[in-house]
Scaffold this active site. Structure first.
Site, PDB file in Angstrom:
ATOM      1  CB  CYS A  82      -2.180  10.033 -23.220  1.00 26.49           C
ATOM      2  SG  CYS A  82      -0.717   9.148 -22.725  1.00 26.49           S
ATOM      3  CB  CYS A 165       2.016   1.809 -23.176  1.00 27.16           C
ATOM      4  SG  CYS A 165       1.779   3.384 -22.356  1.00 27.16           S
ATOM      5  CD  GLN A 327       5.688  10.528  -6.986  1.00 30.70           C
ATOM      6  OE1 GLN A 327       4.962  10.184  -7.910  1.00 30.70           O
ATOM      7  NE2 GLN A 327       5.327  11.461  -6.130  1.00 30.70           N
ATOM      8  CB  CYS A 453      -0.774  13.933  -6.698  1.00 34.25           C
ATOM      9  SG  CYS A 453      -1.775  13.090  -5.478  1.00 34.25           S
TER      10      CYS A 453
HETATM   11  N1  SAH Z   1       5.938  10.719  -0.039  1.00 32.36           N
HETATM   12  C1  SAH Z   1       5.871   9.417  -0.629  1.00 32.36           C
HETATM   13  C2  SAH Z   1       4.461   8.836  -0.719  1.00 32.36           C
HETATM   14  C3  SAH Z   1       3.384   9.729  -1.226  1.00 32.36           C
HETATM   15  S1  SAH Z   1       1.901   8.889  -1.674  1.00 32.36           S
HETATM   16  C4  SAH Z   1       6.525   9.414  -1.985  1.00 32.36           C
HETATM   17  O1  SAH Z   1       6.687  10.447  -2.603  1.00 32.36           O
HETATM   18  O2  SAH Z   1       6.902   8.347  -2.454  1.00 32.36           O
HETATM   19  C5  SAH Z   1       0.892   9.085  -0.266  1.00 32.36           C
HETATM   20  C6  SAH Z   1       1.156   8.076   0.820  1.00 32.36           C
HETATM   21  O3  SAH Z   1       0.260   8.369   1.897  1.00 32.36           O
HETATM   22  C7  SAH Z   1       0.914   6.628   0.448  1.00 32.36           C
HETATM   23  O4  SAH Z   1       2.074   5.895   0.759  1.00 32.36           O
HETATM   24  C8  SAH Z   1      -0.267   6.202   1.345  1.00 32.36           C
HETATM   25  O5  SAH Z   1      -0.180   4.872   1.779  1.00 32.36           O
HETATM   26  C9  SAH Z   1      -0.139   7.146   2.517  1.00 32.36           C
HETATM   27  N2  SAH Z   1      -1.362   7.455   3.289  1.00 32.36           N
HETATM   28  C10 SAH Z   1      -2.640   7.534   2.857  1.00 32.36           C
HETATM   29  N3  SAH Z   1      -3.447   7.964   3.835  1.00 32.36           N
HETATM   30  C11 SAH Z   1      -2.672   8.172   4.930  1.00 32.36           C
HETATM   31  C12 SAH Z   1      -2.922   8.655   6.266  1.00 32.36           C
HETATM   32  N4  SAH Z   1      -4.139   8.986   6.656  1.00 32.36           N
HETATM   33  N5  SAH Z   1      -1.870   8.775   7.100  1.00 32.36           N
HETATM   34  C13 SAH Z   1      -0.615   8.452   6.702  1.00 32.36           C
HETATM   35  N6  SAH Z   1      -0.328   7.995   5.466  1.00 32.36           N
HETATM   36  C14 SAH Z   1      -1.325   7.855   4.587  1.00 32.36           C
END
Ligand code: SAH
Length: 498
Positions: A82, A165, A327, A453
């Protein structure tokens, strides 16, 4: 004046760095000061000097900032998880707002006035504590050889013992203490990183906040855990109901009655439903091993997320295994995904692509309001989960492909002629690949919703997309990570010629 390492200086902090550090100047020389809050005057010790700037650490607060608050966690300086816990929550949100804004202007090249006109305030949490549904605790020994679990001290692998935590759930403490007592009673050694010997490396705990289901997974340097039955006995013997944080009225301010009732009822059912081990015999910093073996109960927990404004029955259900991405802050995730959904502007006729879809979280939100949703995700297991999540949520208009977004999208578009009215992307921190951006432009969707993010790579990618015929319509941050410098951003861009 020349400054040197170990010099003690007095500095007024008038800015915040990207990692939450304080920034101040002494005689025009910029110092990045750890543990200082904007508005403080501090006495700091210089830790590193570069040509035009230096780094320092707060030794004493001479005049505290009006934004300074008493940190809730005694370990916050040592931990580093944090970074901005000593800053008031309102100021944290403003910091995040400014971070997004600055990146869009400086990296994205957008006009400041235009950004200010369309940027909404960051959506904050009602109660920025105990929000994480997942935690991974390293296990090891203290100097006297006592078995401990806690967190790594910032930038090191020294474990500071702390089973509570305050970003995690109140039950974590009980579970961790029970695992340690199982280990002691049965002489199960912790892993020693230096030698590669020993067995238990980490303890992973995941909690479904809406379902009350809890998963405990021990990551081990071996294939088998001694006295497995004893661990199961300890875990299943725990009574978790009394400490549930959902009972804490403070946590639930501003929520609807209906949602309160739903969550309270389910939280009251908090129970461990899955105990597993993950085999990781590699000498690596990667926490999880690839192989998961279920010791007791199921290999997953279920949880659900509500689409805000929609009836309870339309909740999307998720099956979460130890390796799935999900998430970490479910309350804010509802707001994030609901916002992304609103930006998509669906009427029920659209073909929508959800790139980087993970276990189908956003895809399934979209599917309730679109004609067809295609999800793309690189991890095969996550796609399996996405298909299963669609099934248990009763959704039959979502299809998922395994592969890289930058490969699958061109293939399906150029090869099979599948089109898009709306494209949603939610990439990892490094953002989208150029080929993915090019294909998105070639597909000419009416709207693109970018969930990010990392607002720096977001700004970089938006520059490409807006250079290719799109214009910025809406920017809003959502805080999923109170106390830390991280923030999610949702952006809507629209094709200019529509
Ligand atoms: N939209 C989802 C996941 C977001 S995290 C949610 O909100 O839960 C980003 C995701 O992208 C991860 O699951 C990761 O495995 C995937 N990822 C990373 N590189 C990638 C690529 N080149 N093509 C497709 N997916 C990918």
């Amino acid at each position: 004046m020349e400054y040197r390492k170990n010099d003690i200086v007095t500095v007024q902090i008038d800015d915040i760095g990207n990692d939450g550090e304080g920034i101040g100047k002494i005689d025009g020389f910029t110092l990045f000061v750890k543990d200082a809050v904007i508005g403080d005057t501090v006495e700091a010790k210089i830790t590193k000097i570069k040509k035009n700037y230096g780094y320092a650490r707060t030794e004493k607060i001479i005049k505290p900032s009006s934004f300074r608050v008493e940190p809730k966690c005694a370990f916050h300086r040592q931990c580093g998880g944090c970074q901005i816990q000593a800053m008031s929550y309102e100021r944290q949100l403003l910091f995040k707002q400014e971070k997004i804004r600055n990146n869009l202007i400086h990296i994205g090249g957008f006009d400041a006035e235009a950004i200010d006109k369309m940027m909404e305030p960051v959506v904050g949490m009602e109660h920025p504590w105990r929000y994480r549904n997942k935690a991974q605790f390293p296990v090891g020994y203290d100097k006297n050889g006592n078995l401990i679990t806690g967190f790594y001290a910032g930038r090191t692998h020294d474990i500071i013992p702390n089973t509570d935590c305050i970003l995690g759930t109140a039950e974590n403490k009980q579970i961790l203490e029970a695992v340690l007592s199982y280990m002691k009673e049965n002489h199960v050694p912790a892993y020693r990183e230096q030698t590669g010997e020993g067995l238990v490396r980490h303890i992973l705990i995941r909690t479904g906040f809406a379902s009350g289901e809890i998963m405990v997974c021990l990551i081990i340097n071996g294939t088998k855990l001694p006295a497995e039955k004893e661990l199961i006995k300890k875990m299943t013997g725990l009574s978790l109901v009394e400490t549930t944080p959902m009972e804490d009225a403070d946590c639930r301010q501003g929520e609807t009655e209906e949602k309160n009732a739903y969550d309270k009822e389910n939280a009251a059912k908090k129970k461990i439903v899955s105990i597993s081990v993950s085999v990781n015999t590699e000498r690596t910093n990667v926490i999880m091993g690839k192989e998961i073996r279920v010791l007791w109960g199921r290999g997953y927990i279920e949880d659900s997320i509500r689409i805000l404004g929609a009836p309870e029955e339309s909740r999307i259900k998720f099956r979460i295994s130890p390796l799935s991405f999900y998430q970490v802050n479910p309350e804010q995730t509802e707001k994030l995904y609901s916002l992304a959904l609103a930006c998509a502007g669906l009427t029920g006729k659209e073909t929508v692509w959800d790139l980087y879809c993970g276990i189908g979280t956003i895809s399934l939100f979209l599917a309730r309001y679109a004609q067809k949703v295609y999800g793309v995700e690189i991890i095969p297991q996550a796609v399996e989960d996405a298909k299963e999540n669609a099934r248990i949520s009763g959704i039959d208009n979502a299809e998922f492909y395994v592969g890289k977004a930058e490969e699958v999208l061109p293939e399906k578009f150029a090869g099979e002629g599948i089109r898009a009215d709306v494209i949603v992307v939610d990439p990892p921190r490094k953002g989208c690949d150029d080929r993915c951006l090019e294909t998105m432009l070639a597909m000419k969707p009416e709207r693109i919703v970018y969930v990010s993010c990392d607002s720096a790579t977001l700004a970089r990618d938006l520059k490409v997309l807006c250079g290719g015929g799109y214009e910025l319509r809406k920017v809003q941050g959502v805080d999923l990570f109170g106390g830390t410098v991280h923030v999610e951003t949702v952006v809507l861009i629209q094709r200019k010629d529509t």
